[in-house]
Enzyme design. Sequence first.
Site, mmCIF file in Angstrom:
data_model
loop_
_atom_site.group_PDB
_atom_site.id
_atom_site.type_symbol
_atom_site.label_atom_id
_atom_site.label_comp_id
_atom_site.label_asym_id
_atom_site.label_seq_id
_atom_site.Cartn_x
_atom_site.Cartn_y
_atom_site.Cartn_z
ATOM 1 N N ASN A 9 0.881 -1.170 0.000
ATOM 2 C CA ASN A 9 0.000 0.000 0.000
ATOM 3 C C ASN A 9 0.914 1.214 0.000
ATOM 4 O O ASN A 9 1.540 1.529 1.008
ATOM 5 C CB ASN A 9 -0.924 0.003 1.217
ATOM 6 C CG ASN A 9 -1.803 1.245 1.264
ATOM 7 O OD1 ASN A 9 -1.365 2.350 0.962
ATOM 8 N ND2 ASN A 9 -3.046 1.074 1.673
ATOM 9 N N GLU A 36 -3.920 1.706 -2.939
ATOM 10 C CA GLU A 36 -4.108 3.117 -2.590
ATOM 11 C C GLU A 36 -3.214 3.997 -3.458
ATOM 12 O O GLU A 36 -2.496 4.863 -2.968
ATOM 13 C CB GLU A 36 -3.880 3.373 -1.100
ATOM 14 C CG GLU A 36 -4.630 4.589 -0.603
ATOM 15 C CD GLU A 36 -4.605 4.764 0.910
ATOM 16 O OE1 GLU A 36 -5.183 5.773 1.370
ATOM 17 O OE2 GLU A 36 -4.024 3.928 1.627
ATOM 18 N N TYR A 110 -7.726 -3.832 -2.308
ATOM 19 C CA TYR A 110 -7.660 -2.777 -1.294
ATOM 20 C C TYR A 110 -9.029 -2.737 -0.610
ATOM 21 O O TYR A 110 -9.985 -2.159 -1.128
ATOM 22 C CB TYR A 110 -7.306 -1.433 -1.923
ATOM 23 C CG TYR A 110 -7.303 -0.277 -0.949
ATOM 24 C CD1 TYR A 110 -6.710 -0.409 0.302
ATOM 25 C CD2 TYR A 110 -7.897 0.944 -1.272
ATOM 26 C CE1 TYR A 110 -6.705 0.650 1.208
ATOM 27 C CE2 TYR A 110 -7.891 2.005 -0.379
ATOM 28 C CZ TYR A 110 -7.290 1.851 0.852
ATOM 29 O OH TYR A 110 -7.293 2.895 1.756
ATOM 30 N N ASP A 154 -3.840 -4.867 0.716
ATOM 31 C CA ASP A 154 -4.174 -4.261 1.997
ATOM 32 C C ASP A 154 -5.612 -4.651 2.303
ATOM 33 O O ASP A 154 -6.547 -4.062 1.772
ATOM 34 C CB ASP A 154 -4.011 -2.744 1.907
ATOM 35 C CG ASP A 154 -4.441 -2.030 3.182
ATOM 36 O OD1 ASP A 154 -4.747 -2.723 4.182
ATOM 37 O OD2 ASP A 154 -4.482 -0.788 3.176
ATOM 38 N N ASN A 156 -6.854 -4.540 5.313
ATOM 39 C CA ASN A 156 -7.291 -3.649 6.396
ATOM 40 C C ASN A 156 -7.877 -4.381 7.599
ATOM 41 O O ASN A 156 -8.661 -3.813 8.358
ATOM 42 C CB ASN A 156 -8.279 -2.608 5.865
ATOM 43 C CG ASN A 156 -7.585 -1.277 5.602
ATOM 44 O OD1 ASN A 156 -6.802 -0.802 6.421
ATOM 45 N ND2 ASN A 156 -7.870 -0.676 4.451
ATOM 46 N N ASP A 257 2.623 4.531 5.347
ATOM 47 C CA ASP A 257 2.493 3.927 6.676
ATOM 48 C C ASP A 257 2.475 2.399 6.595
ATOM 49 O O ASP A 257 2.527 1.719 7.616
ATOM 50 C CB ASP A 257 1.263 4.449 7.421
ATOM 51 C CG ASP A 257 0.015 4.529 6.572
ATOM 52 O OD1 ASP A 257 0.075 4.178 5.374
ATOM 53 O OD2 ASP A 257 -1.038 4.930 7.100
ATOM 54 N N HIS A 258 2.404 1.852 5.387
ATOM 55 C CA HIS A 258 2.541 0.419 5.154
ATOM 56 C C HIS A 258 3.925 0.134 4.585
ATOM 57 O O HIS A 258 4.562 1.008 3.994
ATOM 58 C CB HIS A 258 1.508 -0.070 4.135
ATOM 59 C CG HIS A 258 0.083 0.074 4.563
ATOM 60 N ND1 HIS A 258 -0.701 -0.994 4.919
ATOM 61 C CD2 HIS A 258 -0.709 1.179 4.656
ATOM 62 C CE1 HIS A 258 -1.916 -0.582 5.218
ATOM 63 N NE2 HIS A 258 -1.950 0.745 5.075
#
Length: 268
Positions: A9, A36, A110, A154, A156, A257-258
């Site tokens: 991501n 993303e 995603y 991702d 999540n 952040d990933h």
Amino acid sequence: MPLRIATWNINSVRLRLPLVLRFLEEHQPDVLCLQETKCPNDQFPTAAFRKIGYDHVAIHGQKGYHGVATISRRPMSVLETRTFCGIEDCRHLATSVELGSRRIHLHNFYVPAGGDEPDPEVNPKFRHKLDFVQEMHDILPATIADTGSILVGDLNIAPLEADVWSHKQMLKVVSHTPVETEGLEAMRKAGGWVDIMRQHVPPEEKLFTWWSYRSKDWEASNRGRRLDHVWSSPDLSPVLKDMAVLKDARGWDRPSDHVPVITDFDIG
């Protein structure tokens, strides 16, 4: 035949293009799945990838939000893009990667984050996430001869206790609530998918792929979550040779952040 597949991501492919190119040059995956991307198809930096040998680029993007892309050094064709929950977000891309006489069907996902309130009755984003995962039951490994399947992205959701920094403190936090973790694991098992990250790393061992921007010192606090996943069809599970989470990438300049997850297979 060795096959290296990575998933990441990137949180805006144009903003972090130098990081993606660095990763490709240093780690040389055969295929990189990005999530993303936040980029419409006609503005995707395809030329930059082709310049370094990634000639095959499949894109399913939209302006400013969501978006997935799969970049390959091997011949690749698009199989489909699916719409989930009747919402025209770009969250899924299926491709077929050629490996001599064999093929790999590769699903790049995603999954919606779900907002902050873990109550589908008051939070439409959380309801959307749960419904999205339910509809993912239709994504099954291929049944065609000489064709394996891999699902990455991702998702999540951090499904296992050791996928978060504190199971007890995260039970009411979106991404680790029981309704999410049980729903994702039910979907995975129903499809016959193998969680090959946990095949490589024991389920009781901490394993993270995401660290919040909100933490002043993400590395010292290490309050991570495993939100990024790689699953395979059962036939590919025995030929997994290695798996790595590139934690160092979280410390790169202007990072996502990933971080990337890298898997190596030896396809017979």
